[in-house]
Design an enzyme around this catalytic site. Structure first.
Site, PDB file in Angstrom:
ATOM      1  CG  MET A  27     -33.246 -38.770 -10.636  1.00 38.51           C
ATOM      2  SD  MET A  27     -32.732 -39.298  -8.833  1.00 38.51           S
ATOM      3  CE  MET A  27     -34.449 -38.762  -8.020  1.00 38.51           C
ATOM      4  CG  HIS A  31     -44.170 -35.257 -13.386  1.00 41.22           C
ATOM      5  ND1 HIS A  31     -43.804 -33.874 -13.642  1.00 41.22           N
ATOM      6  CD2 HIS A  31     -43.196 -35.764 -12.280  1.00 41.22           C
ATOM      7  CE1 HIS A  31     -42.725 -33.444 -12.599  1.00 41.22           C
ATOM      8  NE2 HIS A  31     -42.704 -34.885 -12.032  1.00 41.22           N
ATOM      9  CG  HIS A  34     -39.777 -34.714 -15.333  1.00 39.25           C
ATOM     10  ND1 HIS A  34     -40.585 -35.479 -14.973  1.00 39.25           N
ATOM     11  CD2 HIS A  34     -38.676 -34.702 -14.481  1.00 39.25           C
ATOM     12  CE1 HIS A  34     -40.189 -35.932 -13.652  1.00 39.25           C
ATOM     13  NE2 HIS A  34     -38.896 -35.400 -13.502  1.00 39.25           N
ATOM     14  CD  GLN A  58     -30.110 -37.385  -6.682  1.00 40.93           C
ATOM     15  OE1 GLN A  58     -29.275 -37.383  -7.655  1.00 40.93           O
ATOM     16  NE2 GLN A  58     -31.211 -36.761  -6.849  1.00 40.93           N
ATOM     17  CE  LYS A 146     -41.732 -30.498  -6.395  1.00 40.96           C
ATOM     18  NZ  LYS A 146     -41.099 -31.465  -5.750  1.00 40.96           N
ATOM     19  CD  GLN A 150     -31.832 -30.786  -8.204  1.00 38.73           C
ATOM     20  OE1 GLN A 150     -31.817 -31.857  -7.517  1.00 38.73           O
ATOM     21  NE2 GLN A 150     -32.318 -30.920  -9.408  1.00 38.73           N
ATOM     22  CB  SER A 183     -41.310 -38.821  -9.729  1.00 35.55           C
ATOM     23  OG  SER A 183     -40.834 -38.151 -10.770  1.00 35.55           O
TER      24      SER A 183
HETATM   25  P1  AMP Z   1     -36.194 -35.234 -10.828  1.00 35.53           P
HETATM   26  O1  AMP Z   1     -36.465 -36.355 -12.179  1.00 35.53           O
HETATM   27  O2  AMP Z   1     -37.334 -35.262  -9.819  1.00 35.53           O
HETATM   28  O3  AMP Z   1     -34.801 -35.450 -10.506  1.00 35.53           O
HETATM   29  O4  AMP Z   1     -36.393 -33.836 -11.780  1.00 35.53           O
HETATM   30  C1  AMP Z   1     -35.816 -33.672 -12.952  1.00 35.53           C
HETATM   31  C2  AMP Z   1     -35.893 -32.164 -13.254  1.00 35.53           C
HETATM   32  O5  AMP Z   1     -37.218 -31.901 -13.288  1.00 35.53           O
HETATM   33  C3  AMP Z   1     -35.127 -31.223 -12.123  1.00 35.53           C
HETATM   34  O6  AMP Z   1     -34.425 -30.119 -12.741  1.00 35.53           O
HETATM   35  C4  AMP Z   1     -36.531 -30.839 -11.529  1.00 35.53           C
HETATM   36  O7  AMP Z   1     -36.461 -29.551 -10.590  1.00 35.53           O
HETATM   37  C5  AMP Z   1     -37.372 -30.824 -12.602  1.00 35.53           C
HETATM   38  N1  AMP Z   1     -38.798 -30.883 -12.267  1.00 35.53           N
HETATM   39  C6  AMP Z   1     -39.318 -31.764 -11.248  1.00 35.53           C
HETATM   40  N2  AMP Z   1     -40.763 -31.228 -11.102  1.00 35.53           N
HETATM   41  C7  AMP Z   1     -40.967 -30.231 -11.552  1.00 35.53           C
HETATM   42  C8  AMP Z   1     -42.152 -29.448 -11.700  1.00 35.53           C
HETATM   43  N3  AMP Z   1     -43.201 -29.810 -11.198  1.00 35.53           N
HETATM   44  N4  AMP Z   1     -41.983 -28.251 -12.628  1.00 35.53           N
HETATM   45  C9  AMP Z   1     -41.179 -27.717 -13.089  1.00 35.53           C
HETATM   46  N5  AMP Z   1     -39.863 -28.689 -13.229  1.00 35.53           N
HETATM   47  C10 AMP Z   1     -39.870 -29.949 -12.435  1.00 35.53           C
END
Ligand code: AMP
Length: 277
Positions: A27, A31, A34, A58, A146, A150, A183
């Protein structure tokens, strides 16, 4: 400049000429967590596609969809430096055309934890991830541990629908204090950071408590008390569950793999984290 793709037609053209595609759905507000998914994808795939789509379905009406951090230019620069082939940014009109009426519901692992506190959440996630997988048709898709529940929901969906993609889990990236990168950490004020950084220590303590023979009820009560004492304003859950079902248990079966999971709030910011047992 990294290739930015916004139409299905342009995406299909890239996919047709690519071998071994690795896909990382996000999304945005990227950081190093990702980027650890991107690095894992680059290791085993020739083409790496990252999507950025803040998925409205969501988020519940009272949640942070409008204020969710959006940093597209910075994200694209990070992805370019990381050697990503293309960033896919589908418009809302492509993801949810007029009259949109199809959703994916994954039962079982989605019922508990996040499913109880964010009832809309997993249907939104499963539907958007299914659509993105159909768009990109990757060989492998990378998801962070993380968001452990999900990850389990996506695995279930991919198995149940026989989707021809391998789901690759990537361990959680943390800062030097053990705080899981997120994020949503951008919402935290400096004095909140101290509280947030205690979250992963509480997960460690829960695992020690479990292994020293405490019951699930006692593990949870102690963890909840500690979180509140540390300054969290509210605790949605702090619990150790069997990985396969994530269902509540009245005693632990030590032969099964478990996961310690927590969701707690500081003010309006909701943080989640988890660790393997
Ligand atoms: P999001 O942008 O929050 O939807 O996350 C996108 C992907 O990045 C998802 O598969 C998350 O599980 C993964 N993700 C987010 N934060 C972390 C983290 N600290 N370590 C590893 N993967 C992450």
């Amino acid at each position: 400049m990294i290739k930015r793709i916004e139409t299905l037609q342009d995406l299909r053209a890239l996919v047709r000429q690519s071998e071994r595609i690795g896909f990382v759905p996000t999304m945005g507000a990227l950081h190093d967590g990702h980027l650890s998914l991107v690095r894992a994808a680059k290791e085993v795939c020739d083409t790496v596609i990252v999507s950025i789509f803040v998925n409205p379905t969501q988020f519940a009406p009272h949640e942070d969809f409008a204020s969710y951090p959006r940093t597209v230019e910075k994200d694209c620069a990070l992805l370019e430096a990381a050697g990503v082939t293309a960033v896919y940014m589908p418009p809302v009109s492509l993801m949810y055309p007029d009259g949109f009426a199809t959703s994916i519901t994954v039962d079982g692992v989605s019922r508990y934890l996040e499913g109880e506190f964010r009832p809309h959440f997993f249907q939104g996630v499963a539907t958007v991830v299914a659509k993105l997988l159909l768009h990109v048709l990757p060989d492998k898709a990378f998801f962070g541990e993380k968001d452990f529940q999900q990850l389990q929901v996506i695995r279930r969906m991919v198995d149940d629908l026989n989707m021809p993609v391998e789901i690759v889990p990537v361990p959680t990236a943390r800062d030097e204090y053990g705080l899981a990168l997120s994020s949503r950490n951008a919402y935290l004020f400096p004095d909140h950071m101290i509280i947030a950084r205690s979250l992963n220590k509480v997960l460690d303590a829960m695992i020690v408590d479990m292994q020293s023979g405490l019951s699930p009820k006692d593990v949870e009560t102690r963890a909840r008390d500690t979180l509140l004492k540390n300054g969290f304003d509210d605790v949605d859950y702090c619990t150790i569950r069997p990985c396969a079902t994530l269902a509540p248990v009245s005693s632990y079966n030590m032969h099964e793999p478990h996961r310690a999971l927590v969701a707690a709030r500081i003010g309006t910011t909701r943080l989640i984290d988890n660790k393997p047992v």
